[in-house]
Write a protein that holds these residues in place. Structure first.
Motif, PDB file in Angstrom:
ATOM      1  N   UNK A  43      55.192 135.688  76.321  1.00 25.35           N
ATOM      2  CA  UNK A  43      55.707 136.960  76.811  1.00 25.35           C
ATOM      3  C   UNK A  43      57.216 136.921  76.978  1.00 25.35           C
ATOM      4  N   UNK A  44      57.761 135.833  77.517  1.00 25.23           N
ATOM      5  CA  UNK A  44      59.197 135.723  77.740  1.00 25.23           C
ATOM      6  C   UNK A  44      59.689 134.360  77.262  1.00 25.23           C
ATOM      7  N   UNK A  45      60.774 134.373  76.500  1.00 22.39           N
ATOM      8  CA  UNK A  45      61.442 133.152  76.074  1.00 22.39           C
ATOM      9  C   UNK A  45      62.859 133.246  76.613  1.00 22.39           C
ATOM     10  N   UNK A  46      63.261 132.264  77.396  1.00 24.04           N
ATOM     11  CA  UNK A  46      64.517 132.324  78.149  1.00 24.04           C
ATOM     12  C   UNK A  46      65.545 131.329  77.590  1.00 24.04           C
ATOM     13  N   UNK A  47      66.671 131.846  77.102  1.00 24.29           N
ATOM     14  CA  UNK A  47      67.765 131.005  76.628  1.00 24.29           C
ATOM     15  C   UNK A  47      67.798 130.860  75.117  1.00 24.29           C
ATOM     16  N   UNK A  48      69.023 130.796  74.568  1.00 25.94           N
ATOM     17  CA  UNK A  48      69.205 130.707  73.119  1.00 25.94           C
ATOM     18  C   UNK A  48      68.435 129.535  72.511  1.00 25.94           C
ATOM     19  N   UNK A  49      68.549 128.361  73.103  1.00 23.45           N
ATOM     20  CA  UNK A  49      67.889 127.190  72.528  1.00 23.45           C
ATOM     21  C   UNK A  49      66.371 127.363  72.480  1.00 23.45           C
ATOM     22  N   UNK A  50      65.803 127.922  73.529  1.00 26.87           N
ATOM     23  CA  UNK A  50      64.347 128.143  73.557  1.00 26.87           C
ATOM     24  C   UNK A  50      63.937 129.209  72.537  1.00 26.87           C
ATOM     25  N   UNK A  51      64.750 130.246  72.386  1.00 27.00           N
ATOM     26  CA  UNK A  51      64.449 131.302  71.413  1.00 27.00           C
ATOM     27  C   UNK A  51      64.492 130.733  69.998  1.00 27.00           C
ATOM     28  N   UNK A  52      65.538 129.982  69.685  1.00 22.27           N
ATOM     29  CA  UNK A  52      65.642 129.362  68.362  1.00 22.27           C
ATOM     30  C   UNK A  52      64.478 128.394  68.138  1.00 22.27           C
ATOM     31  N   UNK A  53      64.073 127.689  69.182  1.00 19.76           N
ATOM     32  CA  UNK A  53      62.924 126.802  69.077  1.00 19.76           C
ATOM     33  C   UNK A  53      61.655 127.543  68.709  1.00 19.76           C
ATOM     34  N   UNK A  54      61.465 128.713  69.297  1.00 17.13           N
ATOM     35  CA  UNK A  54      60.283 129.522  68.964  1.00 17.13           C
ATOM     36  C   UNK A  54      60.360 130.014  67.523  1.00 17.13           C
ATOM     37  N   UNK A  55      61.544 130.413  67.080  1.00 10.43           N
ATOM     38  CA  UNK A  55      61.694 130.794  65.675  1.00 10.43           C
ATOM     39  C   UNK A  55      61.407 129.604  64.762  1.00 10.43           C
ATOM     40  N   UNK A  56      61.845 128.416  65.157  1.00 13.18           N
ATOM     41  CA  UNK A  56      61.574 127.210  64.361  1.00 13.18           C
ATOM     42  C   UNK A  56      60.061 127.025  64.201  1.00 13.18           C
ATOM     43  N   UNK A  57      59.318 127.150  65.302  1.00 14.10           N
ATOM     44  CA  UNK A  57      57.856 127.035  65.253  1.00 14.10           C
ATOM     45  C   UNK A  57      57.253 128.111  64.358  1.00 14.10           C
ATOM     46  N   UNK A  58      57.706 129.341  64.545  1.00 14.22           N
ATOM     47  CA  UNK A  58      57.185 130.466  63.768  1.00 14.22           C
ATOM     48  C   UNK A  58      57.450 130.270  62.277  1.00 14.22           C
ATOM     49  N   UNK A  59      58.674 129.924  61.936  1.00 14.82           N
ATOM     50  CA  UNK A  59      59.043 129.797  60.528  1.00 14.82           C
ATOM     51  C   UNK A  59      58.380 128.599  59.862  1.00 14.82           C
ATOM     52  N   UNK A  60      57.976 127.601  60.632  1.00 13.07           N
ATOM     53  CA  UNK A  60      57.254 126.459  60.071  1.00 13.07           C
ATOM     54  C   UNK A  60      55.857 126.866  59.602  1.00 13.07           C
ATOM     55  N   UNK A  61      55.302 127.914  60.228  1.00 14.87           N
ATOM     56  CA  UNK A  61      53.946 128.380  59.908  1.00 14.87           C
ATOM     57  C   UNK A  61      53.930 129.585  58.978  1.00 14.87           C
ATOM     58  N   UNK A  62      55.006 130.323  58.934  1.00 15.25           N
ATOM     59  CA  UNK A  62      55.009 131.633  58.269  1.00 15.25           C
ATOM     60  C   UNK A  62      56.025 131.651  57.142  1.00 15.25           C
ATOM     61  N   UNK A  63      55.607 132.088  55.991  1.00 18.61           N
ATOM     62  CA  UNK A  63      56.511 132.167  54.840  1.00 18.61           C
ATOM     63  C   UNK A  63      56.576 133.590  54.297  1.00 18.61           C
ATOM     64  N   UNK A  64      56.398 134.555  55.160  1.00 20.00           N
ATOM     65  CA  UNK A  64      56.438 135.944  54.742  1.00 20.00           C
ATOM     66  C   UNK A  64      57.856 136.489  54.689  1.00 20.00           C
ATOM     67  N   UNK A  65      57.954 137.768  54.575  1.00 19.50           N
ATOM     68  CA  UNK A  65      59.231 138.458  54.557  1.00 19.50           C
ATOM     69  C   UNK A  65      59.089 139.712  55.404  1.00 19.50           C
ATOM     70  N   UNK A  66      60.125 140.030  56.143  1.00 18.42           N
ATOM     71  CA  UNK A  66      60.138 141.243  56.959  1.00 18.42           C
ATOM     72  C   UNK A  66      61.089 142.226  56.299  1.00 18.42           C
TER      73      UNK A  66
END
Length: 82
Positions: A43-66
């Motif tokens: 629900x909430x991701x706090x701080x640049x490093x944590x946000x980038x970390x979540x994107x890292x996790x997401x992009x490791x699993x997802x190869x789509x395009x928005x």
């Protein structure tokens, strides 16, 4: 040069996501940014490093395009993209 147009910032974010460019994603967020309701099960991701970390996790699993068609709500303190 710093981008101040909020719609351009959103466009930059989606370009960075599509390129899987974590450095560019990080440049979109302030050190103390808070991202809400944007990641699986989080629900909430706090701080640049944590946000980038979540994107890292997401992009490791997802190869789509928005494909960004519309951005709204930016001036009200929240935003959405379609």
């Amino acid at each position: 040069m710093s981008v101040t147009d909020p719609f351009e910032v959103v466009k930059q974010l989606y370009r960075a996501i599509n390129a899987a460019d974590l450095d560019a994603i990080g440049r979109v967020y302030a050190d103390d940014a808070i991202a809400e309701q944007v990641f699986d099960g989080t629900f909430v991701v706090d701080g640049r490093d944590a946000i980038v970390g979540k994107y890292r996790e997401l992009l490791a699993r997802w190869r789509g395009r928005i494909d960004l068609h519309m951005v709204g709500g930016i001036q009200t303190g929240w935003g959405w993209a379609q």
